[in-house]
Design an enzyme around this catalytic site. Sequence first.
Site, PDB file in Angstrom:
ATOM      1  N   ARG A 123       0.820  -1.208   0.000  1.00  0.00           N
ATOM      2  CA  ARG A 123       0.000   0.000   0.000  1.00  0.00           C
ATOM      3  C   ARG A 123       0.858   1.264   0.000  1.00  0.00           C
ATOM      4  NH1 ARG A 123      -2.319  -3.736   3.375  1.00  0.00           N
ATOM      5  NH2 ARG A 123      -4.532  -4.237   3.082  1.00  0.00           N
ATOM      6  N   ILE A 124       1.850   1.307   0.902  1.00  0.00           N
ATOM      7  CA  ILE A 124       2.665   2.515   1.023  1.00  0.00           C
ATOM      8  C   ILE A 124       3.540   2.691  -0.203  1.00  0.00           C
ATOM      9  CG2 ILE A 124       4.500   3.618   2.364  1.00  0.00           C
ATOM     10  CD1 ILE A 124       3.310   2.173   4.839  1.00  0.00           C
ATOM     11  N   ASP A 143       9.065  -6.234  -6.322  1.00  0.00           N
ATOM     12  CA  ASP A 143       8.173  -6.905  -5.386  1.00  0.00           C
ATOM     13  C   ASP A 143       7.824  -8.256  -6.003  1.00  0.00           C
ATOM     14  OD1 ASP A 143       5.875  -7.842  -3.922  1.00  0.00           O
ATOM     15  OD2 ASP A 143       5.625  -5.813  -3.154  1.00  0.00           O
ATOM     16  N   CYS A 203      11.841   4.773   5.492  1.00  0.00           N
ATOM     17  CA  CYS A 203      10.736   5.127   6.388  1.00  0.00           C
ATOM     18  C   CYS A 203       9.916   3.891   6.725  1.00  0.00           C
ATOM     19  CB  CYS A 203       9.847   6.189   5.753  1.00  0.00           C
ATOM     20  SG  CYS A 203      10.637   7.796   5.566  1.00  0.00           S
ATOM     21  N   ALA A 204      10.541   2.711   6.586  1.00  0.00           N
ATOM     22  CA  ALA A 204       9.828   1.447   6.804  1.00  0.00           C
ATOM     23  C   ALA A 204      10.157   0.870   8.176  1.00  0.00           C
ATOM     24  CB  ALA A 204      10.170   0.461   5.685  1.00  0.00           C
ATOM     25  N   ASP A 229      13.975   7.582   8.926  1.00  0.00           N
ATOM     26  CA  ASP A 229      12.961   7.782   9.965  1.00  0.00           C
ATOM     27  C   ASP A 229      12.976   6.636  10.972  1.00  0.00           C
ATOM     28  OD1 ASP A 229      10.608   9.169  11.084  1.00  0.00           O
ATOM     29  OD2 ASP A 229       9.492   7.413  10.399  1.00  0.00           O
ATOM     30  N   GLU A 234      16.310   1.864  18.520  1.00  0.00           N
ATOM     31  CA  GLU A 234      15.587   3.110  18.810  1.00  0.00           C
ATOM     32  C   GLU A 234      15.366   3.240  20.312  1.00  0.00           C
ATOM     33  OE1 GLU A 234      12.023   3.344  16.462  1.00  0.00           O
ATOM     34  OE2 GLU A 234      13.094   3.152  14.563  1.00  0.00           O
ATOM     35  N   HIS A 253      11.189   8.413  13.961  1.00  0.00           N
ATOM     36  CA  HIS A 253      10.088   7.477  13.699  1.00  0.00           C
ATOM     37  C   HIS A 253       8.748   8.217  13.670  1.00  0.00           C
ATOM     38  CE1 HIS A 253       9.182   2.910  14.050  1.00  0.00           C
ATOM     39  NE2 HIS A 253       8.288   3.486  13.275  1.00  0.00           N
ATOM     40  N   ALA A 256       4.237   7.861  10.800  1.00  0.00           N
ATOM     41  CA  ALA A 256       2.801   7.694  11.079  1.00  0.00           C
ATOM     42  C   ALA A 256       2.283   8.744  12.054  1.00  0.00           C
ATOM     43  CB  ALA A 256       2.550   6.302  11.645  1.00  0.00           C
TER      44      ALA A 256
END
Length: 502
Positions: A123-124, A143, A203-204, A229, A234, A253, A256
């Site tokens: 989706r992203i 993919d 960003c995953a 991100d 972390e 992060h 979202a």
Amino acid sequence: MDGARSLGGVEQIGDFSALVIRSRTQVTRDVLAAGKKLKVVGRAGVGVDNVDLDEATHRGIIVMNTPDGNTLSTAEHTISMMLAMARRIPFADRTMKAGRWEKKSITGVEMFDKTLGICGLGRIGREVARRAAAFGMKIVGYDPFFSKDAAEKLQIELVDDVDDLVKAADIITVHTPMTPETKGLIDKRRIEIAKPGVMIVNCARGGIVDEQALLDGLKSGKVAGAALDVFETEPLAEDHPFRAMDNVVLTPHLAASTTEAQENVARDVARQIADALRGTVVRNAVNAPSIDSQTLKRVGPYMKLSERMGRFLAHVARTRISRLEVAYSGLVCDNNLDPITTAAVKGLLDPRVSEPVNFVNARHRAKSRGIDIVETQTSEAKDYTSLITLKALLEDGGERMISGTLFGLDKPRIVNVNGIEAEVAPEGSIIMVTNEDKPGALGAVASKLGAHQVNIAEMALGRVHAGGRALTFICVDGDVKEQVLTELRALPNIVSVDLIVC
């Protein structure tokens, strides 16, 4: 619950039916073992690498995420990070706030006509592709589960290998889950074969891009810039080298972290958990067939049919099963068949095993019992527009078979058992009688049922040929005692009698 630790106070979890978590809460084997009543773990977000999925599956606990709620937020953040990196906006901002005017020394690059390599077209990844296309970028995608036809519609050139993507891209962005296969997907070797001056965005999930390899590439100049991100550990250490590099854009992060995304994932996970606990539908489960509302409308009736066929087969087989073959033909093949097959396995095991069986652990339970599951399909239809056939291969060398279809849009029907055609709705209590096709055989059965005050609601008959083996489905009201079945089996010309409760 959220926190960079395993859940404390696990003894309290024994009273919970569901658990809602964020990215930093660790749901370990011990946590799941303490959840004696736990049925669902809901992740308000996407990644579930903080949950012991194998243990959850073994215990029949659904683990679900909310992949749609933050899709746009993450895609927009990816594009924002890409632009900030390419135009060196954070560095320019720092120089301005330091009182300097570095107009001549700060030069960026345009997005137009650059090649963007997208690893992962979920989706992203697809939303990133749509936005990148608006900038006039050329898009290369990788993919292994994405079709070329779908890629062409999004103006994506699909490649067969990550190496091909890395070699072609000016900017690489990753949008895959974190798995053993994707850990270090962009590593030292792939950075070495990339274009000089490549830029990399993540960003995953932290670890998909090997941080040490990236750091080395940035220091050598092979990598012109990075936008990150997420990180392997972390929060990012205060003394991490990335913090001192002007060509690295960092955010904590935040992909979202928009008002809309947070509201969306909170609402989605609450609704999904409520639906799962009610037993109505399981959506976005990562360890069970995941069905959205539109897909459910299409496959739900087939799932109901296949589960009831599985229960039928469990009674018909009687002995140990070594292999279950699930064959699809006709229009049913246009759907996602995985949840339909899982429903059949669940139905097969439910009457046969003592442990709880659900859509999460059905295949796991079958595998642990040495039952192989084989699925085949053909779009060719013969007698019915859609047909599902279950065949059980028995350890004694025999086999049992049952076929079913839908009448109309949602009316399940059994249409064939062991090669004998007979039609019955798999509902309620059904006495299945196999008998020699001789006069008086069924009359004796009906009389015996009447003598025991068992009311016959409906009967369906079938036979191979006159005078041969015949099959009768007798739908009855209420329970049937074992003594009644024993007396039926003792009647003349009766081969077998089974009570099937759907």
